[in-house]
Design a protein around this motif. Structure first.
Motif, short mmCIF file in Angstrom:
data_model
loop_
_atom_site.label_atom_id
_atom_site.label_comp_id
_atom_site.label_asym_id
_atom_site.label_seq_id
_atom_site.Cartn_x
_atom_site.Cartn_y
_atom_site.Cartn_z
N GLU A 1 -5.42 -8.55 -22.25
CA GLU A 1 -3.98 -8.45 -22.48
C GLU A 1 -3.21 -8.17 -21.19
OE1 GLU A 1 -3.68 -5.49 -25.50
OE2 GLU A 1 -4.28 -6.87 -27.10
N ALA A 2 -3.86 -7.55 -20.21
CA ALA A 2 -3.18 -7.20 -18.96
C ALA A 2 -3.22 -8.32 -17.92
CB ALA A 2 -3.81 -5.93 -18.38
N LEU A 3 -3.85 -9.45 -18.22
CA LEU A 3 -3.91 -10.55 -17.26
C LEU A 3 -2.51 -11.04 -16.91
CD1 LEU A 3 -6.88 -12.70 -18.57
CD2 LEU A 3 -6.78 -11.41 -16.45
N ALA A 4 -2.32 -11.37 -15.65
CA ALA A 4 -1.03 -11.86 -15.18
C ALA A 4 -1.24 -13.02 -14.23
CB ALA A 4 -0.27 -10.74 -14.48
N LYS A 5 -0.20 -13.77 -14.01
CA LYS A 5 -0.24 -14.90 -13.08
C LYS A 5 -0.59 -14.38 -11.69
CE LYS A 5 2.54 -18.71 -11.38
NZ LYS A 5 3.83 -19.38 -11.42
N GLY A 6 -1.55 -15.04 -11.04
CA GLY A 6 -1.96 -14.63 -9.70
C GLY A 6 -3.22 -13.79 -9.67
N ASP A 7 -3.66 -13.29 -10.82
CA ASP A 7 -4.91 -12.52 -10.87
C ASP A 7 -6.09 -13.43 -10.58
OD1 ASP A 7 -3.63 -10.16 -11.51
OD2 ASP A 7 -4.10 -10.24 -13.65
N ALA B 1 -13.20 -13.98 -13.03
CA ALA B 1 -14.49 -14.64 -13.21
C ALA B 1 -14.66 -14.85 -14.71
CB ALA B 1 -15.62 -13.77 -12.68
N THR B 2 -15.13 -16.04 -15.09
CA THR B 2 -15.31 -16.35 -16.51
C THR B 2 -16.78 -16.22 -16.91
OG1 THR B 2 -15.69 -18.71 -16.18
CG2 THR B 2 -13.40 -18.00 -16.42
N ALA B 3 -17.02 -16.27 -18.21
CA ALA B 3 -18.38 -16.19 -18.73
C ALA B 3 -19.20 -17.39 -18.27
CB ALA B 3 -18.36 -16.11 -20.25
N GLY B 4 -18.56 -18.51 -18.01
CA GLY B 4 -19.26 -19.71 -17.54
C GLY B 4 -19.53 -19.72 -16.06
N GLY B 5 -19.06 -18.71 -15.33
CA GLY B 5 -19.33 -18.62 -13.91
C GLY B 5 -18.23 -19.15 -13.02
N VAL C 1 -5.47 -17.25 -11.70
CA VAL C 1 -4.69 -17.58 -12.90
C VAL C 1 -3.36 -18.19 -12.46
CG1 VAL C 1 -3.56 -16.65 -14.95
CG2 VAL C 1 -5.74 -15.70 -14.20
N THR C 2 -3.05 -19.38 -13.01
CA THR C 2 -1.79 -20.04 -12.66
C THR C 2 -0.79 -20.04 -13.82
OG1 THR C 2 -2.73 -22.19 -13.24
CG2 THR C 2 -2.85 -21.53 -10.92
N ARG C 3 -1.29 -20.19 -15.03
CA ARG C 3 -0.42 -20.19 -16.21
C ARG C 3 -1.12 -19.46 -17.35
NH1 ARG C 3 0.67 -26.24 -17.55
NH2 ARG C 3 -1.25 -26.59 -16.38
N LEU C 4 -0.33 -18.79 -18.17
CA LEU C 4 -0.85 -18.08 -19.33
C LEU C 4 -0.18 -18.58 -20.59
CD1 LEU C 4 -0.71 -14.48 -17.85
CD2 LEU C 4 -2.78 -15.73 -18.38
N GLN D 1 -10.26 -20.29 -22.44
CA GLN D 1 -9.80 -19.28 -23.38
C GLN D 1 -9.71 -17.94 -22.67
OE1 GLN D 1 -12.68 -19.34 -26.54
NE2 GLN D 1 -11.53 -20.90 -27.67
N ARG D 2 -8.75 -17.14 -23.08
CA ARG D 2 -8.61 -15.82 -22.46
C ARG D 2 -9.86 -14.97 -22.65
NH1 ARG D 2 -3.13 -12.74 -22.37
NH2 ARG D 2 -1.76 -14.32 -21.52
N SER D 3 -10.50 -15.11 -23.81
CA SER D 3 -11.67 -14.29 -24.09
C SER D 3 -12.87 -14.64 -23.21
CB SER D 3 -12.06 -14.42 -25.56
OG SER D 3 -12.36 -15.76 -25.86
N ALA D 4 -12.82 -15.77 -22.49
CA ALA D 4 -13.91 -16.17 -21.61
C ALA D 4 -13.91 -15.38 -20.31
CB ALA D 4 -13.82 -17.65 -21.29
N VAL D 5 -12.82 -14.68 -20.01
CA VAL D 5 -12.75 -13.90 -18.77
C VAL D 5 -13.64 -12.67 -18.92
CG1 VAL D 5 -11.24 -12.54 -17.28
CG2 VAL D 5 -10.44 -14.69 -18.23
N THR D 6 -14.55 -12.51 -17.97
CA THR D 6 -15.45 -11.36 -18.02
C THR D 6 -15.00 -10.23 -17.11
OG1 THR D 6 -16.88 -12.36 -16.35
CG2 THR D 6 -17.47 -12.69 -18.66
N GLN D 7 -14.31 -10.57 -16.01
CA GLN D 7 -13.81 -9.52 -15.13
C GLN D 7 -12.67 -10.03 -14.27
OE1 GLN D 7 -17.66 -9.12 -12.94
NE2 GLN D 7 -16.32 -8.81 -11.19
N VAL D 8 -11.82 -9.09 -13.89
CA VAL D 8 -10.74 -9.38 -12.95
C VAL D 8 -11.23 -8.95 -11.58
CG1 VAL D 8 -8.36 -8.87 -12.33
CG2 VAL D 8 -8.99 -9.03 -14.74
N LEU D 9 -11.18 -9.87 -10.63
CA LEU D 9 -11.70 -9.61 -9.28
C LEU D 9 -10.61 -9.02 -8.40
CD1 LEU D 9 -13.53 -13.04 -8.93
CD2 LEU D 9 -14.55 -10.85 -9.53
N PRO D 10 -11.00 -8.31 -7.33
CA PRO D 10 -10.01 -7.81 -6.39
C PRO D 10 -9.30 -8.96 -5.67
CG PRO D 10 -12.17 -6.78 -6.03
CD PRO D 10 -12.35 -7.88 -7.03
#
Length: 111
Positions: free
Chosen positions: A57-63, A66-70, A75-78, A96-105
């Motif tokens: 839910e906290a994802l924003a443009k520019g973040d 890494a996805t579950a698929g590697g 992020v360009t559009r939500l 899909q948003r749920s495919a995101v496993t982590q937000v990277l620095p």
């Protein structure tokens, strides 16, 4: 016979002596196993699900994510259930948003 008559006559008396305490004592291991299962497996899993939902839910443009698929990308559009990730210059994929496993620095993904 397999059961002696003396043993068979004392069985109801022995069962009546235990009463409710006997049945509670018999259920105690089952209850303890459920409590241990809850604290070892169920509670931590619910906590991880809650943290993942908050991250999604906290994802924003520019973040950078890494996805579950590697896939690694920015992020360009939500949209409601999906988002677009730029994985190379001019190459965007929809995931899909749920495919995101982590937000990277910031700065992890090469430009």
């Amino acid at each position: 016979m397999l059961i002696s008559s003396a043993f068979a006559q004392t069985a109801p008396a022995a069962a009546a002596e235990g009463g409710i305490m006997g049945s509670l004592t018999g259920m105690l291991p089952l209850v303890l196993m459920f409590v241990v299962l809850y604290f070892i497996m169920i509670r931590p899993q619910m906590k991880r699900q809650k943290e993942h939902k908050a991250m999604i839910e906290a994802l924003a443009k520019g973040d950078e994510v890494a996805t579950a698929g590697g896939l690694l990308g920015r992020v360009t559009r939500l949209s409601e259930g999906s988002m677009y990730i730029e994985i190379a210059n001019g190459v965007e994929v929809q995931v899909q948003r749920s495919a995101v496993t982590q937000v990277l620095p910031k700065g992890t993904v090469l430009k």
